[in-house]
Scaffold this motif. Structure first.
Motif, PDB file in Angstrom:
ATOM      1  N   THR A 114     102.770  92.695 -26.727  1.00  0.00           N
ATOM      2  CA  THR A 114     101.468  93.011 -26.103  1.00  0.00           C
ATOM      3  C   THR A 114     100.438  92.166 -26.649  1.00  0.00           C
ATOM      4  O   THR A 114     100.390  91.898 -28.176  1.00  0.00           O
ATOM      5  CB  THR A 114     101.219  94.391 -26.418  1.00  0.00           C
ATOM      6  OG1 THR A 114     102.251  95.273 -25.867  1.00  0.00           O
ATOM      7  CG2 THR A 114      99.709  94.822 -25.850  1.00  0.00           C
ATOM      8  N   GLY A 115      99.836  91.153 -26.040  1.00  0.00           N
ATOM      9  CA  GLY A 115      98.885  90.117 -26.435  1.00  0.00           C
ATOM     10  C   GLY A 115      99.039  88.947 -25.408  1.00  0.00           C
ATOM     11  O   GLY A 115      99.808  89.131 -24.375  1.00  0.00           O
ATOM     12  N   PRO A 116      98.180  88.155 -25.391  1.00  0.00           N
ATOM     13  CA  PRO A 116      98.043  86.951 -24.550  1.00  0.00           C
ATOM     14  C   PRO A 116      99.084  85.903 -24.767  1.00  0.00           C
ATOM     15  O   PRO A 116      99.703  85.931 -25.909  1.00  0.00           O
ATOM     16  CB  PRO A 116      96.714  86.424 -25.192  1.00  0.00           C
ATOM     17  CG  PRO A 116      96.584  86.663 -26.696  1.00  0.00           C
ATOM     18  CD  PRO A 116      96.758  88.013 -26.710  1.00  0.00           C
ATOM     19  N   VAL A 117      99.731  85.552 -23.826  1.00  0.00           N
ATOM     20  CA  VAL A 117     100.610  84.627 -23.811  1.00  0.00           C
ATOM     21  C   VAL A 117     100.342  83.508 -22.783  1.00  0.00           C
ATOM     22  O   VAL A 117      99.779  83.689 -21.601  1.00  0.00           O
ATOM     23  CB  VAL A 117     101.903  85.356 -23.481  1.00  0.00           C
ATOM     24  CG1 VAL A 117     102.600  86.215 -24.504  1.00  0.00           C
ATOM     25  CG2 VAL A 117     101.970  85.886 -22.069  1.00  0.00           C
ATOM     26  N   PRO A 118     100.646  82.347 -22.822  1.00  0.00           N
ATOM     27  CA  PRO A 118     100.508  81.356 -21.868  1.00  0.00           C
ATOM     28  C   PRO A 118     101.330  81.333 -20.712  1.00  0.00           C
ATOM     29  O   PRO A 118     102.764  81.824 -20.928  1.00  0.00           O
ATOM     30  CB  PRO A 118     100.554  80.016 -22.644  1.00  0.00           C
ATOM     31  CG  PRO A 118     101.509  80.480 -23.787  1.00  0.00           C
ATOM     32  CD  PRO A 118     101.239  81.755 -24.037  1.00  0.00           C
ATOM     33  N   GLY A 119     101.346  80.831 -19.627  1.00  0.00           N
ATOM     34  CA  GLY A 119     102.111  81.034 -18.432  1.00  0.00           C
ATOM     35  C   GLY A 119     102.205  82.309 -18.012  1.00  0.00           C
ATOM     36  O   GLY A 119     103.342  82.516 -17.113  1.00  0.00           O
ATOM     37  N   LEU A 120     101.308  83.194 -17.989  1.00  0.00           N
ATOM     38  CA  LEU A 120     101.286  84.440 -17.696  1.00  0.00           C
ATOM     39  C   LEU A 120     101.567  84.661 -15.866  1.00  0.00           C
ATOM     40  O   LEU A 120     101.836  85.476 -15.482  1.00  0.00           O
ATOM     41  CB  LEU A 120     100.100  85.096 -17.816  1.00  0.00           C
ATOM     42  CG  LEU A 120     100.009  86.646 -17.625  1.00  0.00           C
ATOM     43  CD1 LEU A 120     101.093  87.158 -18.469  1.00  0.00           C
ATOM     44  CD2 LEU A 120      98.741  87.312 -17.829  1.00  0.00           C
ATOM     45  N   GLN A 121     100.898  83.334 -15.190  1.00  0.00           N
ATOM     46  CA  GLN A 121     101.070  83.656 -13.704  1.00  0.00           C
ATOM     47  C   GLN A 121     102.333  83.639 -13.159  1.00  0.00           C
ATOM     48  O   GLN A 121     102.469  84.113 -12.070  1.00  0.00           O
ATOM     49  CB  GLN A 121     100.077  82.330 -13.152  1.00  0.00           C
ATOM     50  CG  GLN A 121      98.527  82.566 -13.476  1.00  0.00           C
ATOM     51  CD  GLN A 121      98.021  82.074 -14.843  1.00  0.00           C
ATOM     52  OE1 GLN A 121      99.064  81.425 -15.618  1.00  0.00           O
ATOM     53  NE2 GLN A 121      97.014  82.048 -15.366  1.00  0.00           N
ATOM     54  N   ASP A 122     103.214  83.017 -13.680  1.00  0.00           N
ATOM     55  CA  ASP A 122     104.789  82.859 -13.395  1.00  0.00           C
ATOM     56  C   ASP A 122     105.665  83.373 -14.471  1.00  0.00           C
ATOM     57  O   ASP A 122     106.513  82.465 -14.947  1.00  0.00           O
ATOM     58  CB  ASP A 122     104.933  81.243 -12.973  1.00  0.00           C
ATOM     59  CG  ASP A 122     106.172  81.411 -12.128  1.00  0.00           C
ATOM     60  OD1 ASP A 122     106.761  82.504 -11.914  1.00  0.00           O
ATOM     61  OD2 ASP A 122     106.687  80.221 -11.731  1.00  0.00           O
TER      62      ASP A 122
END
Length: 560
Positions: free
Chosen positions: A250-258
């Motif tokens: 749980t937390g921000p991650v890059p590439g979330l859109q796909d």
């Protein structure tokens, strides 16, 4: 600022991170053999080493809520459904809300083999009554064991609203283990004994492991081990996820859109419950100092923030509308007061409005472009936890926005321990944090936590949840009135909700930023049964307790 895609910087960190994770006792999630194939590796944002403490009441607890220590019932704040029985099987109120009767589950044992009885429930509730630092809900009942499986709680006045806190957020502890603890509000519990589905297997500062409880009353969980990692922050978590070393994060991650293509075998669920705020030490009467104690300054900040830009740069556009009333627009829309100036916070800044508020309050802009009053510059320090890359980006972004509005913000990164210590002592001007929901889907609880005078303290003393040191007689009176009403009587409650909402919008000790899009990424190629937008049976956040235990009990290794 974190990379918006899994580019060179994150991938370069992956090699070092993979070595660190293996050193902590964890192999790649998809390739582990034997017992590791049913070991779930989780990361909830722990930045820096763990300090062992499984006391569910202590501010320094690192876990165990729901997994080791259980509540009587489980309330899902994301869904207005009936509570799920846990250590309790049923409960009833008398007609006027002054007596709560609870039936307990029979045949439950503590993890050391001792029998769980009503005496443990009474002991836990009495302990909370005796120690103010544990009593965040203002519980004032008198519990009595009728027999081993029945408890009654008497109240001096109607107390329907106390039910979810007692039933759904009070972790029951064993009397035979806790009766000799001198200060249970802060004591470090290193060898926890509970009734839950998991036991502590191993603790290391870099990771601790829970193992399935073979004697759990609900049946041994299919997920046999859960390992919780401590890393250096969000970037390290993203790198470990990219390497396939984490099953649940749980937390921000890059590439979330796909997500499915960026992280093959993984999916994500985004929920909106907690509200991101710029929290101020607000009350001069309780010892707060600085320009942020002026409501005009807080209102000016509110109108100067560009929430659309902040959402894009810091939160990958996952944040949602936030109401100055701090009701959730989706869940509580019908309860948001018509008397508010703005039902939701403006997503775009209004520099003219900010300027008008400050100049009407006696501030004048100096040659450096910063407002001042009585020779004191409108300069503030905004503290944020080091490693929380999304909040750091948000703080930096808003500091630039506010500089254009004539308000100087200096962003200060501090360790998690320093942050909590300063917040509790009132040794801050502004911090970026979030307000959380209560034990049931009812806005009363957030108001009672964060706006009640009973939940705060003077600077230097530890408060309850109301760390802004906010105190308002009208809000207190409205909260007292709500406590006497049945939550089902919406017509009688609304005038008091209106009072609270209009007062907190005008005084704004917690400046609303966004309703946080809480991102949970999970390895559905390895485990099945995760909560999704279609079935949010519990919050999917690693750090959400007791929800995370509900998730673990639903999961199954893929193919089983």
């Amino acid at each position: 600022m974190m990379s918006r895609s899994p580019g060179a910087r994150v991938r370069a960190a992956t090699v070092l991170l993979a070595a660190a994770v293996v050193a902590a006792g964890c192999g790649p999630s998809g390739t582990s053999a034997g017992a590791e194939s049913s070991t779930l590796v989780a990361y909830g944002g722990q930045s820096g080493d763990y300090q062992i403490n499984f006391n569910p009441f202590a501010p320094t607890t690192i876990g165990g809520g729901g997994t080791i220590f259980q509540t009587l019932f489980f309330y899902n704040v994301l869904d207005d459904a009936e509570p799920t029985p846990r250590l309790g099987t049923e409960f009833t109120w008398n007609a006027d809300g002054t007596q709560l009767s609870i039936t307990l589950r029979d045949g439950v044992t503590w993890s050391d083999g001792e029998k769980f009885t009503a005496a443990d429930v009474v002991f836990t509730l009495d302990m909370i009554s005796k120690h103010k630092g544990m009593n965040n809900s203002g519980y004032a009942g008198r519990a009595e064991a009728v027999d081993d499986t029945h408890v009654t709680i008497a109240f001096d006045r109607p107390s329907f609203v106390d039910g979810p806190s007692v039933l759904g957020r009070t972790y029951i502890v064993p009397e035979h283990k806790w009766k000799d603890i001198t200060d249970p509000a802060v004591a470090a519990v290193k060898d926890p004994v509970g009734t839950g589905p998991y036991l502590l297997e191993e603790f290391k500062p870099q990771a601790y492991t829970l193992k399935a409880n073979p004697a759990y009353w609900g049946g041994e969980p299919a997920v046999k081990k859960v390992r919780y990692l401590a890393l250096s922050g969000n970037q390290a978590g993203a790198a470990a996820l990219d390497a396939g070393e984490i099953d649940w994060q749980t937390g921000p991650v890059p590439g979330l859109q796909d997500v499915g293509n960026t992280y093959p075998g993984y999916q994500a669920t985004i929920t909106h419950a907690n509200q991101i705020v710029l929290a101020t030490c607000s009350s001069t009467a309780l010892g707060c100092q600085g320009p942020q104690t002026d409501p005009a300054v807080r209102q000016a900040i509110h109108h100067a923030v560009d929430r659309t830009q902040t959402n894009a740069l810091a939160f990958e556009n996952t944040g949602g509308d936030v109401s100055p009333s701090f009701l959730l627009p989706g869940r509580d829309g019908a309860l948001i007061s018509d008397e508010l100036r703005n039902k939701t916070a403006p997503m775009r800044p209004d520099p003219a409005k900010s300027q008008q508020i400050l100049e009407s309050a006696g501030y004048a802009k100096g040659s450096d472009g910063i407002y001042a009053k009585d020779g004191v510059s409108l300069s503030l320090t905004l503290s944020v936890v080091a490693g929380w890359t999304d909040y750091i980006t948000a703080a930096d972004t808003m500091s630039q926005q506010l500089r254009q509005a004539g308000i100087k913000i200096t962003v200060q990164q501090v360790s998690g321990n320093e942050f909590v210590d300063a917040r509790d002592r009132g040794a801050f001007q502004v911090i970026i944090d979030s307000l959380y929901q209560g034990p049931a889907p009812d806005p009363f609880y957030l108001y009672n936590y964060f706006y009640s005078t009973a939940q705060t303290a003077a600077v230097g003393a530890k408060p309850g949840p109301n760390f802004s040191r906010f105190s308002d007689p009208q809000v207190d009176q409205a909260l007292d009135a709500l406590k006497l009403l049945n939550p089902a009587d919406t017509a009688a409650r609304q005038p008091h909700l209106d009072t609270i909402q209009t007062r907190i919008e005008r005084t704004m000790p917690y400046i609303p930023v966004l309703t946080q899009g809480t991102i949970s990424v999970y390895h559905n190629a390895k485990f099945t049964g995760w909560p999704t937008e279609r079935d949010l049976y519990a919050s999917p956040a690693v750090w959400s307790h007791p929800d995370s235990a509900e998730v673990l009990m639903r999961l199954r290794p893929a193919g089983k």
